[in-house]
Write an enzyme that holds these catalytic residues in place. Structure first.
Site, short mmCIF file in Angstrom:
data_model
loop_
_atom_site.label_atom_id
_atom_site.label_comp_id
_atom_site.label_asym_id
_atom_site.label_seq_id
_atom_site.Cartn_x
_atom_site.Cartn_y
_atom_site.Cartn_z
N LYS A 192 34.03 53.62 46.06
CA LYS A 192 34.71 53.49 44.91
C LYS A 192 33.82 53.08 43.74
CE LYS A 192 37.76 50.04 44.27
NZ LYS A 192 37.58 49.23 43.03
N ASN A 193 33.33 51.82 44.24
CA ASN A 193 32.60 51.09 42.96
C ASN A 193 31.34 51.66 42.54
OD1 ASN A 193 34.61 49.25 43.08
ND2 ASN A 193 33.56 47.49 44.37
N ARG B 179 39.32 47.12 35.53
CA ARG B 179 38.65 46.29 34.72
C ARG B 179 37.05 47.02 34.48
NH1 ARG B 179 39.04 41.03 34.20
NH2 ARG B 179 36.77 41.10 34.37
N CYS C 69 43.15 38.31 36.18
CA CYS C 69 43.35 39.54 37.11
C CYS C 69 44.08 38.83 38.36
CB CYS C 69 42.37 40.57 37.84
SG CYS C 69 41.26 39.66 38.97
N ARG D 238 38.56 36.49 35.32
CA ARG D 238 37.25 37.43 35.64
C ARG D 238 36.67 37.47 34.43
NH1 ARG D 238 38.60 42.08 39.73
NH2 ARG D 238 36.08 42.43 39.49
N PRO D 239 35.63 36.81 33.79
CA PRO D 239 35.24 36.66 32.49
C PRO D 239 34.34 37.82 32.47
CG PRO D 239 34.31 35.03 33.60
CD PRO D 239 35.22 35.64 34.59
N ASP E 259 31.69 37.67 29.89
CA ASP E 259 30.50 36.89 29.21
C ASP E 259 29.38 37.34 29.15
OD1 ASP E 259 31.11 35.46 31.43
OD2 ASP E 259 29.93 33.96 30.62
N LEU E 260 29.00 37.60 30.46
CA LEU E 260 27.53 38.07 30.69
C LEU E 260 27.34 39.42 30.48
CD1 LEU E 260 27.32 36.33 34.41
CD2 LEU E 260 26.34 35.46 32.32
N ASP F 113 34.98 41.34 48.81
CA ASP F 113 35.97 42.44 49.04
C ASP F 113 36.36 42.75 50.52
OD1 ASP F 113 35.71 42.98 46.40
OD2 ASP F 113 34.71 44.76 46.41
N ARG G 218 44.37 52.22 44.83
CA ARG G 218 43.29 52.24 44.06
C ARG G 218 41.93 52.40 44.49
NH1 ARG G 218 42.76 46.99 40.63
NH2 ARG G 218 40.92 48.28 39.92
C1 UD1 Z 1 32.39 43.97 41.31
C2 UD1 Z 1 33.32 44.89 42.03
C3 UD1 Z 1 34.37 44.21 42.92
C4 UD1 Z 1 33.72 42.99 43.76
C5 UD1 Z 1 32.90 42.21 42.65
C6 UD1 Z 1 31.97 41.13 43.39
C7 UD1 Z 1 33.30 46.95 40.96
C8 UD1 Z 1 33.95 47.97 40.11
N1 UD1 Z 1 33.95 45.92 41.43
O1 UD1 Z 1 33.27 43.30 40.34
O2 UD1 Z 1 35.03 45.10 43.71
O3 UD1 Z 1 34.59 42.12 44.10
O4 UD1 Z 1 31.80 42.86 42.11
O5 UD1 Z 1 31.29 41.81 44.67
O6 UD1 Z 1 32.19 47.03 41.42
N2 UD1 Z 1 31.28 36.76 36.09
C9 UD1 Z 1 31.01 35.63 35.31
N3 UD1 Z 1 30.84 36.38 34.06
C10 UD1 Z 1 30.63 37.72 33.87
C11 UD1 Z 1 30.77 38.47 34.88
C12 UD1 Z 1 31.19 37.96 36.30
O7 UD1 Z 1 31.20 34.58 35.29
O8 UD1 Z 1 30.50 38.24 32.87
C13 UD1 Z 1 31.45 35.98 37.56
C14 UD1 Z 1 32.83 36.50 38.15
O9 UD1 Z 1 33.80 35.57 37.97
C15 UD1 Z 1 32.67 36.31 39.80
C16 UD1 Z 1 31.17 36.62 39.87
O10 UD1 Z 1 30.67 36.54 38.54
O11 UD1 Z 1 32.72 34.93 40.16
C17 UD1 Z 1 30.78 37.91 40.13
O12 UD1 Z 1 31.61 39.11 39.60
P1 UD1 Z 1 31.16 40.50 39.37
O13 UD1 Z 1 29.66 40.86 40.14
O14 UD1 Z 1 30.68 40.55 37.90
O15 UD1 Z 1 32.25 41.31 39.70
P2 UD1 Z 1 32.64 42.66 39.19
O16 UD1 Z 1 31.57 43.33 38.56
O17 UD1 Z 1 33.99 42.20 38.07
#
Ligand code: UD1
Length: 422
Positions: free
Chosen positions: A22-23, A93, A117, A122-123, A125-126, A306, A398
């Site tokens: 999926k991802n 998302r 969520c 789940r920001p 910002d990055l 996950d 999903r």
């Molecule tokens: C993806 C996966 C999700 C999985 C997660 C962590 C997809 C569609 N989803 O989600 O199933 O649980 O990776 O392996 O592939 N963070 C920030 N700022 C940002 C982005 C992330 O602080 O801009 C933090 C998040 O809050 C979290 C960490 O970084 O603590 C990892 O998140 P991230 O790897 O970005 O998860 P997703 O890509 O949303």
């Protein structure tokens, strides 16, 4: 609205083919926006999140069709809209993945800001900082991210945390930017690596694939691919293995990439499961008592967040006290009060679930709060005495394709039943 009705106490036995990831496919579909043309992605799972992404692509002007063999056809020759509306983003998302490709190819994108969520903030910002570093001008207005640029320019980008989503968005954008981008502390998840390989096949220049430093030399244009092959879903594979271990059954998974499952397989062996790995097949046998264990989630190649909810369910059947700590999503424990309704001895202290195994689980009605939480409730239902009803399985749909049919073929007593209960 559907629910699952499960009659616990059946051992799982047999063979199951793991679906496409999926991802990974959610990252591959927006990549097609980078190259106008016809793209085909094989081994696409037929899931709600894939439908949501397909609908979003259609609102941008793409033509998308999924056939019964799992081949997704995407035609991106007529993209004429640049907005990901709230209606799609609130469902999924990963809709934010259209940001990078739209900016890179059209110089503009408008994407609804994802909210919180079920498992905490789940920001993004990055993602936004990454786009800004590449030269995008970003404003947030009325709940929308508005991003514009005349031309993206490569830049060094260090990620404070190795975010999967931010790495994906920066990869798309950097592939068509002028000059070199270096992402340090990049996510190394197999889904990111799969995307990077596909971008290279489309003509992108990326070094360091599979490592935490990705060097991207932007190119003027990318080519569509006649077809690409999606990777197997490592989270689904882990869920089936855990289901077999919980019921003390034996299972043969095919179409799996065992390298992507390293830490999960190590842990399964550590607690007493017998594994046999041969190419893309993994067999698991489990008949005796399982040992308790502690897991802590970490970015890949660490234990996946996950899989933590499913692992906690498994530890309910182990002899002793186990801990599951989530360092990535510290509040991702919505499943715990529901497992307690089944009689589980489990509590949460800060970001750790403490599980005392071997309490007798009794069937009850429980409610899913998110995708993996729902998987853990189904797993618990497979071993609880009597009947368990799992409500709100739209969360589960999903990310798992026809889970009940595939579990039934392995010997589980599980039915999908339409319901008014919510
Ligand atoms: C993806 C996966 C999700 C999985 C997660 C962590 C997809 C569609 N989803 O989600 O199933 O649980 O990776 O392996 O592939 N963070 C920030 N700022 C940002 C982005 C992330 O602080 O801009 C933090 C998040 O809050 C979290 C960490 O970084 O603590 C990892 O998140 P991230 O790897 O970005 O998860 P997703 O890509 O949303």
């Amino acid at each position: 609205m559907d629910k699952f009705v499960i009659e616990g106490g059946h051992r799982l036995r047999g063979t199951v083919a793991v679906a496409g990831s999926k991802n990974a496919v959610l990252a591959l579909i927006p990549a097609t926006l980078l190259a106008p043309g016809i793209h085909r992605i094989r081994h696409t799972p037929n899931l709600r999140d894939v439908w949501t992404m397909s609908r979003l692509m259609a609102t941008l002007g793409a033509h998308v069709e999924l056939d019964s063999s799992g081949e997704l056809f995407v035609d991106t020759r007529a993209i004429e809209h640049f907005e990901a509306p709230y209606e799609h983003v609130k469902r999924m998302r990963a809709s934010i993945y259209v940001l990078g490709p739209l900016l890179a190819r059209f110089g503009r994108a408008r994407v609804s800001l994802p909210g919180g969520c079920a498992f905490g903030p789940r920001p993004v910002d990055l993602h936004l900082k990454g786009m800004e570093k590449l030269g995008a001008h970003i404003t947030i207005e009325h709940g929308y991210i508005d991003a514009r640029t005349d031309r993206l320019r490569g830049a060094p980008i260090h990620l404070d945390v190795p975010s999967v989503g931010a790495t994906v968005n920066i990869l798309y954008a950097a592939a068509l930017a002028d000059g070199e981008t270096v992402i340090t502390n990049a996510a190394m998840e197999p889904e990111v690596t799969a995307l990077a390989r596909v971008l290279v096949a489309m003509g992108a220049r990326i070094d360091g694939i599979g490592t935490s430093t990705l060097r991207i030399e932007g190119v003027r244009e990318l080519q569509p691919l006649p077809w690409v092959e999606n990777i197997p879903d490592r989270i689904e594979a882990a869920t089936f293995l855990i289901a077999a271990a919980m019921t003390r059954g034996s299972i043969r998974l095919t179409c799996v990439n065992p390298y992507h499952l390293g830490t999960v397989l190590d842990k399964l062996e550590e607690i007493g499961c017998i594994l046999d790995i041969d190419g893309s097949t993994v067999e698991l046998r489990c008949n005796g008592e399982l040992r308790p264990s502690n897991v802590t989630t970490a970015p890949y190649p660490g234990f996946p967040t996950d899989v933590q909810a499913q692992w906690a369910a498994l530890m309910l059947t182990a002899g002793g006290s186990s801990r599951v700590t989530d360092t990535i999503y510290p509040t991702r424990f919505g499943y715990v009060p529901e497992l307690r309704r089944l009689g589980a001895d489990i509590e949460v202290i800060e970001n750790t679930a403490i599980i005392n195994g071997q309490a007798r689980l009794e069937g009850a009605t429980v409610m899913s709060s998110d995708l993996r939480a729902s998987a853990s409730l189904v797993l618990a239902g497979l071993v609880a005495d009597g009947r368990t009803d799992v409500l709100r399985i739209y969360h589960l749909d999903r990310g798992y394709e026809r889970l009940e049919e595939r579990l039934r073929r392995l010997g589980a007593a599980i039915e999908r039943v339409p319901t008014d209960e919510f």
